[in-house]
Design a protein around this motif. Sequence first.
Motif, mmCIF file in Angstrom:
data_model
loop_
_atom_site.group_PDB
_atom_site.id
_atom_site.type_symbol
_atom_site.label_atom_id
_atom_site.label_comp_id
_atom_site.label_asym_id
_atom_site.label_seq_id
_atom_site.Cartn_x
_atom_site.Cartn_y
_atom_site.Cartn_z
ATOM 1 N N SER A 1 -11.132 -15.296 17.569
ATOM 2 C CA SER A 1 -9.922 -15.876 18.164
ATOM 3 C C SER A 1 -10.121 -16.139 19.651
ATOM 4 O O SER A 1 -9.696 -17.179 20.165
ATOM 5 N N HIS B 1 -15.108 -5.331 20.247
ATOM 6 C CA HIS B 1 -14.687 -3.936 20.294
ATOM 7 C C HIS B 1 -15.908 -3.006 20.230
ATOM 8 O O HIS B 1 -16.846 -3.260 19.484
ATOM 9 N N ASP C 1 -11.688 -6.491 14.512
ATOM 10 C CA ASP C 1 -12.505 -6.678 15.714
ATOM 11 C C ASP C 1 -13.184 -8.050 15.692
ATOM 12 O O ASP C 1 -13.259 -8.732 16.704
ATOM 13 N N GLN D 1 -10.662 -10.699 16.407
ATOM 14 C CA GLN D 1 -10.386 -10.767 17.845
ATOM 15 C C GLN D 1 -11.440 -11.599 18.562
ATOM 16 O O GLN D 1 -11.113 -12.434 19.398
ATOM 17 N N GLN D 2 -12.725 -11.357 18.264
ATOM 18 C CA GLN D 2 -13.771 -12.121 18.942
ATOM 19 C C GLN D 2 -13.680 -13.590 18.585
ATOM 20 O O GLN D 2 -13.743 -14.458 19.452
#
Length: 158
Positions: A131, A18, A125, A128-129
């Motif tokens: 994952s 992000h 964020d 997310q990375q």
Amino acid sequence: MGKSSFFRKHGGEVFSPHPDLRAGFRQLAPAISLAKATILFQEGRPAEGVFMLEGGRARLSLRSAHGRRITFRIVGPGYLLGLAATILGGAYIFTAELLEESRVIFIARPDVLRLLREHSGRCFDVLQQLSAELAEMPLTIVPVQARRRASAISGRRQ
């Protein structure tokens, strides 16, 4: 094996964190220029921090059981290298080498952890990375393991 829906939607591109997370890291350290073939970190070494590519490309590789270096991913600007190992406080799980002159920001582990504690929204964020990297892992590591098995089987037949 097909790509996950995440990677089909994103054109197979490696996930980029992000913009707020990247901006937070940029506030912690200046970007420096490093030469082609610079090793940012080596597989098995203690994780001292995260490297963020601002420009250029890096090769991520693992050492095979036979000692050969196997490239499993090429990454570009915006990518965070060594994030999982830095957060866990363990060793880097791969080697990162620059493929060309690059601009890189290094964020030491204590600064990474402090940023995440002070800005808890950025933890999402990071999640997310991590994952996205995990979702892609079978696409990169499983074929390497299959080649290792095939090589071992063909070696036994000779």
